[in-house]
Design a protein around this motif. Structure first.
Motif: not given
Length: 339
Positions: A154-163
């Motif tokens: 996966s190219p994702y290194i982290a994820m930010i979820l806002v509310e």
């Protein structure tokens, strides 16, 4: 602080074949790329994917993206992409015929997930280190995109979820006191005005738009409406599609479980407002319930309600910049430890 010259590029991405469409017919996902001359040359930088909430559009993130480029203390960002759900914004116009033929009830959350994953893994994104950032029900689709990727590549290194509008099944929000009143209100809400100016005047004095930052409201007026045949303006996103998007129970509950499946390999950073106006405190805790194997890399509380994107864009951009510094530092250490 001197202004930053941010360029943008609009892109139309052909989505993967979906079982809901006849063979050969595929929906389109619209996207907009933001970059500066300097950031585009930074191949070591990170790429941001932004996913909007239900009823919004890709440009709703534009003021925040501008602030991130302006506020970042280090030049971490290579480019930013604002992605659009296939029945929202410009995508809804492009897909109007297909939506009428095969999706009268709108696009499912995981249909957007599949498109996001295909775009993230496309040749154009090869070599990019991606940090997805999403808001509200858009978090369901962004988290869901990991289901359509190989976890190891996966190219994702982290994820930010806002509310994130993600509540565990045991706290079922699909009750008379939960999501149902919201969807009922959307279905009868006004959606046509004489002009964009008239829409602006009407919205700026009524809840919830009267709480929105003026920059965000203007972006919504500029990009959230289309002209009608009789010379009026209406919302690009059909209000019935918007209401139905909230009723996607399967994706809603599964996306919470998906956090538990991958949170040890993909860090999740959650930002909550300190005003519990949409998601109750018990619901907010369920997505990071360690007893259920769901771990958050960090949880941030900031002033505001569920509509942080619309109400406090600059403050939210500042929190995102702070998290990006942490993400880049931690990712760099993890890579070096494997060498």
């Amino acid at each position: 602080m001197s202004p930053i010259d941010i360029a943008s590029e609009s892109v139309v991405f052909t989505c993967p074949q979906n079982a809901r469409s006849p063979p050969g017919d595929r929906l389109k996902m619209t996207a907009k790329r933001y970059f500066t001359k300097e950031s585009a040359a930074n191949s070591d930088g990170i790429t941001l994917f932004f996913g909007h909430g239900v009823g919004a559009h890709k440009e709703i993130w534009e003021p925040i993206i501008e602030d991130i480029f302006r506020l970042q203390r280090h030049s971490y960002v290579r480019e930013a992409w604002a992605l659009e759900r296939q029945d929202h914004g410009d995508a809804a116009i492009l897909n109007a015929e297909e939506l009428a033929l095969s999706r009268a009830d709108g696009v499912y959350s995981y249909e957007w997930s599949e498109a996001i994953a295909a775009f993230a893994c496309s040749p154009r994104m090869q070599g990019h280190r991606i940090v997805p950032i999403s808001h509200s029900a858009g978090c369901i689709s962004m988290v869901g995109s990991t289901k359509y990727m190989n976890e190891r590549t996966s190219p994702y290194i982290a994820m930010i979820l806002v509310e994130p509008a993600m509540v565990a099944a045991e706290l079922d929000p699909y009750t008379e006191g939960g999501i149902m009143p919201l969807t009922a209100a959307i279905r009868v809400r006004r959606d046509t005005w004489a002009s964009r100016k008239a829409a602006h005047e009407w919205m700026r004095t009524r809840f919830p738009w009267n709480l929105w930052n003026p920059r965000i409201l203007q972006v919504h007026i500029d990009h959230g409406f289309k002209d009608t045949a009789d010379g009026k303006v209406t919302l690009k996103c059909d209000k019935f599609h918007e209401a139905n998007a909230f009723m996607d129970k399967v994706a809603h509950f599964d996306s919470v479980d998906q956090v538990g499946r991958i949170c040890r390999s993909l860090p999740f950073h959650i930002i909550w407002g300190d005003r519990d106006d949409i998601i109750p405190e018990a619901g907010k805790g369920s997505i990071s319930d360690r007893s259920q194997g769901r771990y958050a890399a960090s949880i941030t509380r900031m002033e505001g309600g569920h509509m942080l994107v619309q109400e406090t864009p600059t403050e939210l951009a500042g929190e995102i910049c702070r998290l990006l510094e942490t993400i880049v530092t931690q990712h760099t250490r993890a890579v070096q430890s494997r060498l």
